[in-house]
Design a protein around this motif. Structure first.
Motif, PDB file in Angstrom:
ATOM      1  N   ALA A   1       1.082  -1.334  -0.193  1.00  0.00           N
ATOM      2  CA  ALA A   1       0.317   0.031   0.260  1.00  0.00           C
ATOM      3  C   ALA A   1       0.614   1.167  -0.500  1.00  0.00           C
TER       4      ALA A   1
ATOM      5  N   GLU B   1       2.275   2.125  -3.515  1.00  0.00           N
ATOM      6  CA  GLU B   1       1.635   2.244  -4.432  1.00  0.00           C
ATOM      7  C   GLU B   1       1.394   3.426  -4.204  1.00  0.00           C
ATOM      8  N   ASP B   2       1.286   3.840  -3.114  1.00  0.00           N
ATOM      9  CA  ASP B   2       0.640   5.275  -2.990  1.00  0.00           C
ATOM     10  C   ASP B   2       1.719   6.430  -3.188  1.00  0.00           C
TER      11      ASP B   2
ATOM     12  N   GLY C   1       2.136   5.376  -7.128  1.00  0.00           N
ATOM     13  CA  GLY C   1       1.920   5.691  -7.855  1.00  0.00           C
ATOM     14  C   GLY C   1       0.981   4.466  -9.355  1.00  0.00           C
TER      15      GLY C   1
END
Ligand SMILES: [Zn+2]
Length: 278
Positions: free
Chosen positions: A106, A109-110, A113
């Motif tokens: 997470a 990915e944050d 992007g």
């Protein structure tokens, strides 16, 4: 000519498993960080050689160096997970592992992007005793793992594992891509990077990877660390001889050898080499 996968484990010199007895995780903040500078040099080198690669990045590093994460993605490389704080899977319970791989996915990915498909365990610490971890990775949404070393070694290794990419029985949607090994002289020897690449003469490493490509007809993977191109890094006093050799030997030769390796073979990201081909 087969394409091999080039990979970098994005961690700092004080975070390696071999230094665990000397440097506690709580002391990490006290060491001058060199990972962003060194990884930027690697990105420059890859740009110069026209190579795309996969960067297995620690969550701990990504949080502190978001600009580096953005550069990795912006330059067309694959961002992947190396776990949050370099804790070997052998030292985690399934519950701890589940939380770690979900949190790191997470977080990356944050910051990046992009979807995170790949995971590499700290020190290749998935083996016969903890294959449950592969099912956890599949559950967490990872598409592949590169966490098994199919050799005998004191810190890691699962000599009975397949030498090339396979779908584990307990995680059929996941592809495990073990570190590359070469069979020669009746033995299975490591040839996917790490300390071996600094120890062996370049010609021998080159011969081994070619043998994998030609005799086995398989793509290989190569891994190294940002601290391996940094002979100026602060020295950890008091380490034993074996650790000293593994960490410090031939650091000054690494960049030149890497340049040759990038030139002598064809390279791409893990996802492009292993996920799209099969
Ligand atoms: Zn690592």
């Amino acid at each position: 000519m087969l394409t091999n996968a080039m990979t970098v484990d994005v961690e700092d010199y004080f975070q390696v498993s071999a230094f665990e007895p000397y440097i506690a995780r709580e002391q990490w903040e006290q060491w001058p960080r060199r990972v962003e500078h060194n990884t930027n040099r690697i990105l420059d080198l890859f740009a110069e050689c026209g190579v795309k690669a996969t960067f297995f990045t620690l969550g701990w590093v990504a949080e502190r160096h978001p600009a580096l994460v953005r550069r990795i993605v912006a330059e067309g490389h694959e961002l992947a997970s190396h776990g949050y704080a370099h804790i070997r899977v052998t030292q985690q319970t399934p519950v701890e592992f589940r939380a770690d791989v979900a949190r790191t996915k997470a977080l990356l990915e944050d910051l990046g992007g992009v979807a995170i498909l790949g995971y590499r365990a700290a020190s290749y610490s998935i083996g016969a005793g903890n294959l449950w971890a592969l099912a956890e990775l599949e559950q967490a949404g990872y598409r592949y793992s590169s966490s098994i070393y199919p050799i005998r070694h004191d810190l890691y290794g699962m000599p009975e594992a397949p030498r090339f990419a396979f779908h584990p029985e307990n995680a059929p949607a996941l592809l495990e891509v073990p570190v590359t090994t070469v069979t020669a002289f009746g033995k299975t020897l490591p040839c996917g990077g790490g300390g071996w690449f600094r120890l062996w003469p370049y010609a021998l490493s080159c011969w081994a990877l070619r043998r994998v490509n030609q005799r086995d007809g398989q793509s290989g993977l190569f891994y190294f660390h940002p601290w391996e191109i940094d002979p100026e890094q602060p020295r950890q006093p008091g380490v034993n001889l074996k650790t000293w050799v593994r960490h410090y030997l031939n650091l000054h030769r690494m960049e030149g050898r890497l340049r040759s390796l990038l030139r002598d073979f064809r390279w791409n990201r893990m996802d492009r080499v292993f996920l799209s081909a099969k």
